[in-house]
Design an enzyme around this catalytic site. Sequence first.
Site, PDB file in Angstrom:
ATOM      1  N   GLY A 133      41.137  42.483  45.364  1.00  0.00           N
ATOM      2  CA  GLY A 133      42.175  43.157  44.320  1.00  0.00           C
ATOM      3  C   GLY A 133      43.425  42.427  44.303  1.00  0.00           C
ATOM      4  O   GLY A 133      43.842  42.487  43.130  1.00  0.00           O
ATOM      5  N   ASP A 134      43.702  41.490  45.201  1.00  0.00           N
ATOM      6  CA  ASP A 134      45.279  40.921  45.008  1.00  0.00           C
ATOM      7  C   ASP A 134      44.802  39.446  45.266  1.00  0.00           C
ATOM      8  O   ASP A 134      45.846  38.863  45.400  1.00  0.00           O
ATOM      9  CB  ASP A 134      46.315  41.455  45.991  1.00  0.00           C
ATOM     10  CG  ASP A 134      46.524  42.723  45.665  1.00  0.00           C
ATOM     11  OD1 ASP A 134      46.765  43.151  44.325  1.00  0.00           O
ATOM     12  OD2 ASP A 134      47.198  43.652  46.545  1.00  0.00           O
TER      13      ASP A 134
END
EC number: 3.1.-.-
Length: 163
Positions: free
Chosen positions: A19-20
């Site tokens: 995700g990040d």
Amino acid sequence: MNTKYNKEFLLYLAGFVDGDGSIIAQIKPNQSYKFKHQLSLTFQVTQKTQRRWFLDKLVDEIGVGYVRDRGSVSDYILSEIKPLHNFLTQLQPFLKLKQKQANLVLKIIEQLPSAKESPDKFLEVCTWVDQIAALNDSKTRKTTSETVRAVLDSLSEKKKSSP
């Protein structure tokens, strides 16, 4: 340092990285290198600076890397080759979105010794960097394997024309 990470940590981090996080490979011009370019490999996780504590905790848990601040965001950075290889080897099986990038970075690391000696191998490794950039939707890239090919061709021509 060949730290062995526990599976629960790797599972959590893989989801977080998907995700990040970013798994980045770059070709950077550098005249002091044999082929006039250097390869830069980076594992990075970005958070708002107000959550920097989480990135500082990653430094402690992973045991290598550092955190840098960029205005309103902070990044955890791991770019040392041996620890990066060790870490990605363990994280890679649990990644979903970033697994191809991890595989390519591992492949690059494993080929670095021969790529430092052979222009053909260096160029091949640079094409893998291009593949990673395509997977990452890189927008600001200036140096590609084609840039390197042009420089290597130029160096080869200079060698041929020298007495």
